[in-house]
Write a protein that holds these residues in place. Structure first.
Motif: not given
Length: 301
Positions: A82-85, A4-5, A80
């Motif tokens: 995002t992973r890219s952010t 998970n992130d 929440h």
């Protein structure tokens, strides 16, 4: 370990802290060798100073990223990102900010020959241009922020009653605090705070010794508390060692036995509980959300 992130970002932070510390220490040794040479070149000493400055700053900023991630997952459990952010913010802060500070420092002081110290010592100048402040101010500011984050995390843990409620409340609170401090101190670089004492009392030999010992062992502490004592890391290593192969059954059994002995050793070191910075599941009214927090990773045996 990185499904998970939260887990993924935690390990990204640990890896980049370790890489920055390794490269910074290598350049520190190079700078010391250049300073000790009979014919010290200003260009080589300037280059060594720049990379020492940059990678030590990168170390501090990645420790800041780790602390902010812990704060984000502990306090803002319902939000929440995002992973890219998170990756973009982490690498911009982890390497972009140190690069800007290092470049501006060398550009502002190199022309007046005030970037490195007198006698061609490969470190930032203090007497002439105060270039050393470009390292001291960001480093101490990050140490202060990380210390506040650790206090907030401890407060949240104690409020939520982490751990076994059958133990004495006072005794258990002390255990939680002690283990949390042991885990987060090297990861957040809090031992660098002794630098304040060195600046205030430069003649105090004891402070210099404590500062040198604790910070030279920072990588070892991260390895032990942040990796080897993490149950998820040990389980992943155990699975890797015990993977089936084309070897005979006797060889496979021997490998499994050896692996079991190795990880039994770490279990004995851990005793019953070890609080480490890892991922925990937090259930909210709207669903579940992973949180990066200090959790009890005790094993049921």
């Amino acid at each position: 370990m990185t499904r998970n992130d939260t887990s993924y970002m935690r390990h990204v932070c640990v890896v980049n802290v370790a890489v920055s510390l390794l490269i910074a220490d290598i350049w520190f040794i190079v700078g010391a060798a250049v300073s000790d040479s009979e014919e010290t070149s200003v260009g080589s000493c300037t280059a060594a100073t720049f990379f020492i400055h940059f990678f030590y700053l990168a170390l501090f900023f990645w420790m800041l990223v780790s602390a902010l991630l812990l704060f984000y997952r502990t306090v803002m459990v319902l939000s929440h990102m995002t992973r890219s952010t998170m990756l973009a913010i982490a690498f911009t802060l982890g390497y972009g900010a140190p690069l800007i500070i290092a470049v501006v420092t060398v550009a502002a002081t190199a022309g007046s020959e005030g970037y490195i110290r007198e006698n061609k010592i490969c470190w930032l100048n203090w007497d002439k241009t105060k270039a050393l402040l470009a390292f001291v101010i960001p480093a101490l500011a990050i140490v202060a922020i990380n210390f506040l984050v650790m206090i907030v995390v401890l407060f949240k843990m104690l409020r939520r009653g982490v751990g076994n409620t059958n133990q004495s409340n006072d005794k258990h609170a002390l255990v939680v605090i002690a283990r949390c401090v042991a885990i987060l101190t090297p990861l957040f670089g809090l031992t660098w705070g002794f630098g304040i004492g060195i600046m205030a009392w430069p003649e105090a030999a004891g402070l210099h010794i404590v500062f040198a010992v604790l910070n030279s062992l920072q990588g070892l502490f991260i390895l032990v508390f942040g990796t080897l004592l993490d149950s998820k890391v040990r389980e992943a290593l155990a699975r890797r060692v015990r993977l089936p192969s084309s070897d005979s059954g006797g060889t496979e059994s021997t490998r499994a036995g050896t692996s079991s002995n190795v990880f039994d050793f770490f279990r004995r070191v851990r005793r019953r509980n070890v609080y480490n910075v890892s991922e925990a599941a937090v259930t909210s009214a709207s669903g579940t959300s992973g949180t990066y927090s200090v959790t009890d990773t005790s094993e049921n045996t």
